[in-house]
Design a protein around this motif. Structure first.
Motif, PDB file in Angstrom:
ATOM      1  N   ARG A 114     -15.554 -28.255  28.879  1.00 32.67           N
ATOM      2  CA  ARG A 114     -14.714 -27.276  30.083  1.00 32.67           C
ATOM      3  C   ARG A 114     -15.031 -27.859  31.214  1.00 32.67           C
ATOM      4  NH1 ARG A 114     -15.761 -21.727  26.536  1.00 32.67           N
ATOM      5  NH2 ARG A 114     -13.921 -22.004  25.187  1.00 32.67           N
ATOM      6  N   PHE A 115     -14.170 -28.059  32.301  1.00 33.82           N
ATOM      7  CA  PHE A 115     -14.461 -28.164  33.607  1.00 33.82           C
ATOM      8  C   PHE A 115     -13.936 -27.130  34.641  1.00 33.82           C
ATOM      9  CE2 PHE A 115     -12.591 -30.684  37.305  1.00 33.82           C
ATOM     10  CZ  PHE A 115     -13.795 -30.614  38.201  1.00 33.82           C
ATOM     11  N   ILE A 116     -12.688 -26.938  34.861  1.00 34.42           N
ATOM     12  CA  ILE A 116     -12.600 -26.289  36.168  1.00 34.42           C
ATOM     13  C   ILE A 116     -12.547 -24.961  36.138  1.00 34.42           C
ATOM     14  CG2 ILE A 116     -10.017 -26.140  35.924  1.00 34.42           C
ATOM     15  CD1 ILE A 116      -9.999 -27.189  39.067  1.00 34.42           C
ATOM     16  N   GLN A 131      -2.992 -20.578  31.637  1.00 33.73           N
ATOM     17  CA  GLN A 131      -2.573 -21.749  31.161  1.00 33.73           C
ATOM     18  C   GLN A 131      -3.324 -23.127  31.832  1.00 33.73           C
ATOM     19  OE1 GLN A 131       0.111 -22.885  29.300  1.00 33.73           O
ATOM     20  NE2 GLN A 131       0.579 -20.952  28.455  1.00 33.73           N
ATOM     21  N   THR A 132      -3.941 -23.556  30.988  1.00 35.20           N
ATOM     22  CA  THR A 132      -4.601 -24.899  31.599  1.00 35.20           C
ATOM     23  C   THR A 132      -3.996 -26.340  31.366  1.00 35.20           C
ATOM     24  OG1 THR A 132      -5.951 -25.456  29.459  1.00 35.20           O
ATOM     25  CG2 THR A 132      -6.902 -23.829  31.306  1.00 35.20           C
ATOM     26  N   GLN A 133      -4.530 -27.137  32.220  1.00 34.75           N
ATOM     27  CA  GLN A 133      -3.740 -28.377  32.259  1.00 34.75           C
ATOM     28  C   GLN A 133      -4.719 -29.614  32.333  1.00 34.75           C
ATOM     29  OE1 GLN A 133      -0.909 -27.074  35.197  1.00 34.75           O
ATOM     30  NE2 GLN A 133       0.401 -28.569  34.669  1.00 34.75           N
ATOM     31  N   HIS A 134      -4.439 -30.796  31.771  1.00 35.19           N
ATOM     32  CA  HIS A 134      -5.690 -32.113  31.649  1.00 35.19           C
ATOM     33  C   HIS A 134      -4.891 -32.995  32.271  1.00 35.19           C
ATOM     34  CE1 HIS A 134      -8.821 -34.174  29.692  1.00 35.19           C
ATOM     35  NE2 HIS A 134      -8.625 -34.753  31.014  1.00 35.19           N
ATOM     36  N   ILE A 168     -11.749 -37.951  33.005  1.00 36.60           N
ATOM     37  CA  ILE A 168     -12.398 -36.801  32.648  1.00 36.60           C
ATOM     38  C   ILE A 168     -12.143 -36.143  31.486  1.00 36.60           C
ATOM     39  CG2 ILE A 168     -12.677 -36.533  35.350  1.00 36.60           C
ATOM     40  CD1 ILE A 168     -11.254 -33.763  34.785  1.00 36.60           C
ATOM     41  N   ALA A 169     -13.117 -35.408  30.982  1.00 33.62           N
ATOM     42  CA  ALA A 169     -13.068 -34.698  29.540  1.00 33.62           C
ATOM     43  C   ALA A 169     -12.435 -33.278  29.578  1.00 33.62           C
ATOM     44  CB  ALA A 169     -14.574 -34.657  29.197  1.00 33.62           C
ATOM     45  N   ASP A 204      -8.364 -29.771  34.321  1.00 31.44           N
ATOM     46  CA  ASP A 204      -8.512 -29.901  35.725  1.00 31.44           C
ATOM     47  C   ASP A 204      -7.389 -29.085  36.605  1.00 31.44           C
ATOM     48  OD1 ASP A 204      -6.854 -31.720  35.063  1.00 31.44           O
ATOM     49  OD2 ASP A 204      -7.527 -33.297  36.013  1.00 31.44           O
ATOM     50  N   VAL A 205      -6.622 -28.381  35.797  1.00 31.70           N
ATOM     51  CA  VAL A 205      -5.955 -27.463  36.498  1.00 31.70           C
ATOM     52  C   VAL A 205      -5.739 -26.067  35.481  1.00 31.70           C
ATOM     53  CG1 VAL A 205      -3.438 -26.931  37.172  1.00 31.70           C
ATOM     54  CG2 VAL A 205      -4.365 -29.236  37.171  1.00 31.70           C
ATOM     55  N   ALA A 206      -5.941 -24.994  36.255  1.00 28.54           N
ATOM     56  CA  ALA A 206      -5.930 -23.685  35.537  1.00 28.54           C
ATOM     57  C   ALA A 206      -5.311 -22.738  36.357  1.00 28.54           C
ATOM     58  CB  ALA A 206      -7.235 -23.225  35.328  1.00 28.54           C
TER      59      ALA A 206
END
Ligand code: NAD
Ligand code: 89V
Length: 336
Positions: free
Chosen positions: A166-168, A193-196, A201-202, A205-207
């Motif tokens: 879980r990053f951004i 909505q999230t995007q990778h 990276i794991a 990186d967009v939310a």
């Protein structure tokens, strides 16, 4: 006071404490002896430790500032609370809501003050926008867009962010959701909505989140580390707040544009660089000083800090709701 964790971001804490006259940095602590020693030398602390338990046993502290990563926060807060030492903890408070709640409960039971180092709402451009809102110049807000879109290589300074599942949302979204809360109040429902995008990276990186607030306001909170655009806007948070009498816009280049009752004004709200701050980080660095100053001022007044542990649970709940919504594809209703 003592600082635990003398890593990347703690340098800003140290500079800020060093410039607040009421505060004395008595001790510093880092598992890495070289980092603890460097902080001691640079900021004139009396002693450096590699073991927090040893430090708590040896020092008489009013408060401790915990600037380690979240996995270690609960154990360190428990040590502080057991000795009646007041606490500031970096965001995110802990890896789970249950641990955040335990931190808040532990401090409450021990009767120690707890502030979360949630500094974005203390950035001077955001404070300026919040001031215009509080003055009533646009009336009651019914819409807010809080936006942070960048392609900055944040992993160069904080490599651990590249390997988190879980990053951004938990690292950066937490700040932008908190800014939104500070403007629009509590949330009733949230859809995300999230995007990778970055394959190196794991985590996501967009939310993009859509929030319905108590009282009917609506917000869009969007965060990205996959936005390639020049000039690179890192680390600016942009705002658009619409109310019954006008609009507040915090635009790129730190321009604060206010439309109020048919009149438009625009001012530059970029903070000056201080002796220890550098562009483009200056706005974040200065917010650390603003937040730490707030800790001292609120303590002296006997008031709860704005970003108390209890307050921050509500921001943390938005992050968890965003992950839940993104994973389930459904709208999440926030519990009271
Ligand atoms: P970092 O890894 O550079 O620094 C953490 C330091 O803590 C390391 O030097 C490590 O050795 C030390 N440490 C870890 N556990 C310890 C323990 N039990 N006792 C003593 N020392 C210990 O990390 P960082 O990038 O500085 O991030 C630290 C925290 O700050 C994170 O929670 C991060 O999310 C937060 N952060 C906040 C902002 C902001 O704007 N608010 C910006 C960057 C980072
Ligand atoms: O807040 C943070 O932890 C940082 C940054 C602001 C750079 O995203 O990762």
């Amino acid at each position: 006071m003592a600082l635990i964790g003398c890593g990347f971001f703690a340098q800003n804490h140290l500079h800020s404490w060093a410039s607040i006259p009421e505060v004395e940095i008595v001790a510093v602590c880092d598992r890495d002896a070289a980092k603890a020693e460097a902080a001691k030398q640079s900021f004139g602390a009396a002693r450096a430790y590699t073991d927090a338990a040893e430090m708590f046993a040896a020092e008489k502290l009013d408060f401790v500032d915990i600037a380690t990563t979240m996995q270690t926060h609960l154990a360190l807060v428990e040590m502080a609370a057991a000795r009646g030492v007041h606490v500031i903890v970096q965001k995110p408070l802990a890896p789970s809501f249950a641990d955040c709640q335990t931190i808040v409960d532990t401090c409450a039971k021990a009767g120690v003050r707890l502030m979360v180092h949630e500094n974005f709402r203390f950035q001077s451009p955001i404070l300026a926008a919040r001031r215009v809102l509080a003055e009533g110049r646009i009336g009651r807000p019914h819409y807010c867009q809080a936006s942070f879109r960048s392609g900055y290589d944040v992993f160069s300074g904080q490599p651990y962010l590249a390997t988190e599942k879980r990053f951004i949302l938990i690292d950066l979204g937490i700040h932008i959701l908190d800014v939104c809360r500070s403007i629009m109040g509590e949330a009733e429902t949230l859809y995300c909505q999230t995007q990778h995008i970055n394959p190196k990276i794991a985590g996501e990186d967009v939310a993009t989140s859509l929030i319905r607030h108590v009282g009917g306001g609506v917000s869009v909170v969007d965060c990205s580390y996959a936005s390639r655009r020049l000039p690179e806007p890192f680390p600016q948070t942009l705002l658009r707040i619409e109310g019954e009498h006008g609009t507040i816009e915090l635009l790129e280049g730190y321009r604060l544009r206010v439309t109020s009752h048919g009149e438009v004004t625009e001012e530059n709200v970029e903070p000056e660089t201080l002796s220890w701050t550098q562009k483009p980080w200056h706005v974040l660095q200065e917010s650390v000083l603003n937040l730490q100053r707030h800790w001292v001022d609120s303590w002296r007044k006997g008031a709860a800090p704005e970003t108390s542990g209890t307050d921050n649970l509500r921001t943390y709940a938005l992050v968890m709701a965003a992950y839940q919504s993104a994973e389930s594809g459904s709208i999440v209703t926030l519990a009271s």
